[in-house]
Design an enzyme around this catalytic site. Structure first.
Site, PDB file in Angstrom:
ATOM      1  N   ASP A  40     -28.449 -33.326  79.407  1.00 44.01           N
ATOM      2  CA  ASP A  40     -28.073 -34.233  78.313  1.00 44.01           C
ATOM      3  C   ASP A  40     -26.680 -34.815  78.542  1.00 44.01           C
ATOM      4  O   ASP A  40     -25.802 -34.139  79.088  1.00 44.01           O
ATOM      5  CB  ASP A  40     -28.113 -33.460  76.986  1.00 44.01           C
ATOM      6  CG  ASP A  40     -28.055 -34.404  75.799  1.00 44.01           C
ATOM      7  OD1 ASP A  40     -28.384 -35.597  75.953  1.00 44.01           O
ATOM      8  OD2 ASP A  40     -27.667 -33.939  74.711  1.00 44.01           O
ATOM      9  N   HIS A  57     -27.867 -42.635  83.684  1.00 42.34           N
ATOM     10  CA  HIS A  57     -29.055 -41.959  84.224  1.00 42.34           C
ATOM     11  C   HIS A  57     -29.014 -41.958  85.759  1.00 42.34           C
ATOM     12  O   HIS A  57     -29.401 -40.984  86.400  1.00 42.34           O
ATOM     13  CB  HIS A  57     -30.333 -42.625  83.722  1.00 42.34           C
ATOM     14  CG  HIS A  57     -30.524 -42.503  82.237  1.00 42.34           C
ATOM     15  ND1 HIS A  57     -30.370 -41.313  81.565  1.00 42.34           N
ATOM     16  CD2 HIS A  57     -30.841 -43.426  81.287  1.00 42.34           C
ATOM     17  CE1 HIS A  57     -30.591 -41.501  80.269  1.00 42.34           C
ATOM     18  NE2 HIS A  57     -30.872 -42.772  80.075  1.00 42.34           N
ATOM     19  N   LEU A 151     -38.272 -22.847  96.758  1.00 35.23           N
ATOM     20  CA  LEU A 151     -37.837 -23.266  95.413  1.00 35.23           C
ATOM     21  C   LEU A 151     -38.965 -24.079  94.798  1.00 35.23           C
ATOM     22  O   LEU A 151     -39.483 -25.004  95.421  1.00 35.23           O
ATOM     23  CB  LEU A 151     -36.580 -24.144  95.500  1.00 35.23           C
ATOM     24  CG  LEU A 151     -36.124 -24.742  94.152  1.00 35.23           C
ATOM     25  CD1 LEU A 151     -35.570 -23.661  93.226  1.00 35.23           C
ATOM     26  CD2 LEU A 151     -35.072 -25.838  94.354  1.00 35.23           C
ATOM     27  N   ARG A 206     -28.194 -26.153  78.679  1.00 36.89           N
ATOM     28  CA  ARG A 206     -28.169 -27.531  78.179  1.00 36.89           C
ATOM     29  C   ARG A 206     -26.755 -28.076  78.352  1.00 36.89           C
ATOM     30  O   ARG A 206     -25.791 -27.471  77.887  1.00 36.89           O
ATOM     31  CB  ARG A 206     -28.568 -27.588  76.703  1.00 36.89           C
ATOM     32  CG  ARG A 206     -28.550 -29.032  76.186  1.00 36.89           C
ATOM     33  CD  ARG A 206     -29.064 -29.166  74.769  1.00 36.89           C
ATOM     34  NE  ARG A 206     -29.138 -30.575  74.421  1.00 36.89           N
ATOM     35  CZ  ARG A 206     -30.122 -31.149  73.749  1.00 36.89           C
ATOM     36  NH1 ARG A 206     -31.138 -30.435  73.320  1.00 36.89           N
ATOM     37  NH2 ARG A 206     -30.102 -32.440  73.493  1.00 36.89           N
TER      38      ARG A 206
HETATM   39  C1  FPP Z   1     -30.537 -37.201  78.214  1.00 48.04           C
HETATM   40  O1  FPP Z   1     -29.313 -37.906  78.160  1.00 48.04           O
HETATM   41  C2  FPP Z   1     -31.162 -37.469  79.506  1.00 48.04           C
HETATM   42  C3  FPP Z   1     -32.354 -38.071  79.645  1.00 48.04           C
HETATM   43  C4  FPP Z   1     -33.178 -38.507  78.503  1.00 48.04           C
HETATM   44  C5  FPP Z   1     -32.910 -38.339  80.980  1.00 48.04           C
HETATM   45  C6  FPP Z   1     -32.512 -37.391  82.063  1.00 48.04           C
HETATM   46  C7  FPP Z   1     -32.967 -37.962  83.336  1.00 48.04           C
HETATM   47  C8  FPP Z   1     -32.298 -37.927  84.500  1.00 48.04           C
HETATM   48  C9  FPP Z   1     -31.027 -37.197  84.688  1.00 48.04           C
HETATM   49  C10 FPP Z   1     -32.832 -38.605  85.708  1.00 48.04           C
HETATM   50  C11 FPP Z   1     -34.314 -38.426  85.897  1.00 48.04           C
HETATM   51  C12 FPP Z   1     -34.639 -38.643  87.288  1.00 48.04           C
HETATM   52  C13 FPP Z   1     -35.318 -37.803  88.052  1.00 48.04           C
HETATM   53  C14 FPP Z   1     -35.333 -38.043  89.507  1.00 48.04           C
HETATM   54  C15 FPP Z   1     -36.074 -36.664  87.534  1.00 48.04           C
HETATM   55  P1  FPP Z   1     -29.101 -38.978  77.006  1.00 48.04           P
HETATM   56  O2  FPP Z   1     -29.477 -40.314  77.549  1.00 48.04           O
HETATM   57  O3  FPP Z   1     -29.858 -38.574  75.788  1.00 48.04           O
HETATM   58  O4  FPP Z   1     -27.567 -38.884  76.803  1.00 48.04           O
HETATM   59  P2  FPP Z   1     -26.782 -39.081  75.440  1.00 48.04           P
HETATM   60  O5  FPP Z   1     -27.076 -37.877  74.593  1.00 48.04           O
HETATM   61  O6  FPP Z   1     -25.376 -39.121  75.896  1.00 48.04           O
HETATM   62  O7  FPP Z   1     -27.257 -40.362  74.838  1.00 48.04           O
END
Ligand code: FPP
Length: 290
Positions: A40, A57, A151, A206
Site C-alpha cells: 500500500d 504503481h 520460491l 502491510r
Molecule cells: C495500493 O496502493 C496498491 C495497489 C492497489 C496496487 C499494487 C500493485 C503494484 C505494486 C504493482 C502490480 C504489478 C505487478 C507486477 C504484480 P494505493 O494505490 O492504494 O496507494 P494509496 O493508498 O497511497 O492511494
C-alpha cells in the site's frame, strides 16, 4: 540483475543473513515461511512528488522486484502479494488499465527468468473478469514456471477473500456426496486457482501506514502475525522487510495451544518445512493464550 539470489538453492538461514547493521539481534533460524504482503502507498507516494498515481504503481514494481529477490535469502518459501483487489475495479479506468498492463508485462517478461531462478508463479483470485491478454500471460507464466519450487510467488489479482470463501462454499456444497471427504480448504484453493497448495500465512506485512486487512486472505491469515509499516510501498526496502522478519522471529506463536502442543495449521503433504518453525515453537511454548 538476478531476480533471485543464487543463494535461493540453499535457503537455510544463518544468523548474519537475517541480521542488519541496525539490528544485530539474530533471528531464530526459521525457514520456509509464508509471507503475505499488502503493498500500500503507491498513490500517495506519487502524488506527494507531483506525479500521477500511475507513476507510483510503476515504482511499486521496482520495490516488488527487490523484495522478491531478497525473500528466499531470508527463509521465505511462499510470498503472496496483493496486486489488485476486487474492489480496485472502482478506480479510474486509466489506473486499472495501467495495473493490468504492469502485471501482464511482468508475467510475460519475467517467466523464464523466474524459472531459471527457481521461482514458481501463481496468480490467485477470480479469473473470469481478467482481460484476455492478461489471462493468457497468467496461464503461460504458470506453465513455464511449473517445475520451479524454491520460491512460490503468488500475485493476488481480482482477489476478494470474502468472495473466495463464498465461492468455495458453493463449490463445496455442490460437490458433496461425491466428495464428502474433501476438506473445505481444497474448495478455497480451487475457487482462487491456487496451485500448488501452500501453508497458511505466517507473517502478514502491510506497508503504507494503514492498519487493516482489506479483504486479504481472511482464511489463510487466521493465525498470521501482523506487521504494519508506515513506509509507502515504493520506498519499502530490504531493510524494512528484514525488520518485519526480525520482529516475526521474536514473536511467540502459540496457536491457542498449551506447552508442547502442535499447532492446528495446515501444511500440504508435499511441502517440506525443514526444521520447521512450528515444530520448534511447539516445544518452546511457555504460556497459555492466543
Ligand atoms: C495500493 O496502493 C496498491 C495497489 C492497489 C496496487 C499494487 C500493485 C503494484 C505494486 C504493482 C502490480 C504489478 C505487478 C507486477 C504484480 P494505493 O494505490 O492504494 O496507494 P494509496 O493508498 O497511497 O492511494
Amino acid at each position: 540483475m538476478h531476480l533471485v539470489s543464487p543463494h535461493i538453492r540453499n535457503p537455510s538461514l544463518t544468523e548474519d543473513r537475517v541480521s542488519d547493521r541496525t539490528d544485530q539481534r539474530s533471528t531464530r533460524s526459521d525457514t520456509d515461511i509464508h509471507v503475505g504482503l499488502i503493498m500500500d502507498g503507491n498513490g500517495r507516494w506519487a502524488e506527494s512528488r507531483g506525479h500521477p498515481r500511475t507513476y507510483g504503481h510503476k515504482r511499486g514494481v521496482t520495490a516488488l522486484r527487490r523484495i522478491v529477490e531478497a525473500a528466499p535469502r531470508h527463509g521465505v518459501r511462499v510470498l503472496t502479494l496483493y496486486a489488485f483487489s476486487s474492489d480496485n475495479w472502482k478506480r479510474p479506468a486509466r489506473e486499472v488499465k495501467l495495473l493490468m498492463g504492469l502485471m501482464r508485462h511482468y508475467l510475460q517478461n519475467e517467466a523464464e527468468h523466474c524459472r531459471e531462478n527457481g521461482v514458481r508463479l501463481n496468480v490467485i483470485g477470480r479469473r473470469d473478469r481478467l482481460p484476455e491478454n492478461l489471462l493468457r500471460a497468467v496461464q503461460r507464466a504458470e506453465t513455464i514456471t511449473g517445475p520451479a519450487n524454491d520460491l512460490i510467488l503468488r500475485f493476488a489479482v481480482d482477489y476478494s477473500g470474502r468472495y473466495i470463501v463464498e465461492k468455495a462454499a458453493e463449490l463445496w456444497a455442490g460437490g458433496r456426496g461425491a466428495s464428502d471427504a474433501v476438506p473445505f480448504r481444497r474448495a478455497i484453493e480451487q475457487a482462487m486457482h491456487a496451485d500448488p497448495e501452500v501453508p497458511d500465512i505466517d507473517l502478514l506485512i502491510r506497508s503504507g501506514g494503514e492498519q487493516r486487512l482489506s479483504d486479504f486472505m481472511p482464511w489463510e491469515s487466521a493465525y498470521a502475525e501482523l506487521w504494519f509499516s508506515p513506509v509507502l510501498w515504493p520506498d519499502f526496502s530490504v531493510r524494512d522487510f528484514r525488520a518485519a522478519l526480525s520482529a516475526f522471529s521474536h514473536r511467540q506463536r502459540r496457536f491457542g495451544g498449551l506447552n508442547g502442543q502442535k499447532p492446528r495449521t495446515f501444511t500440504p503433504p508435499h511441502f517440506s518445512r525443514k526444521g520447521s518453525i512450528h515444530d520448534r515453537e511447539a516445544s518452546n511454548i511457555l504460556q497459555d493464550g492466543h
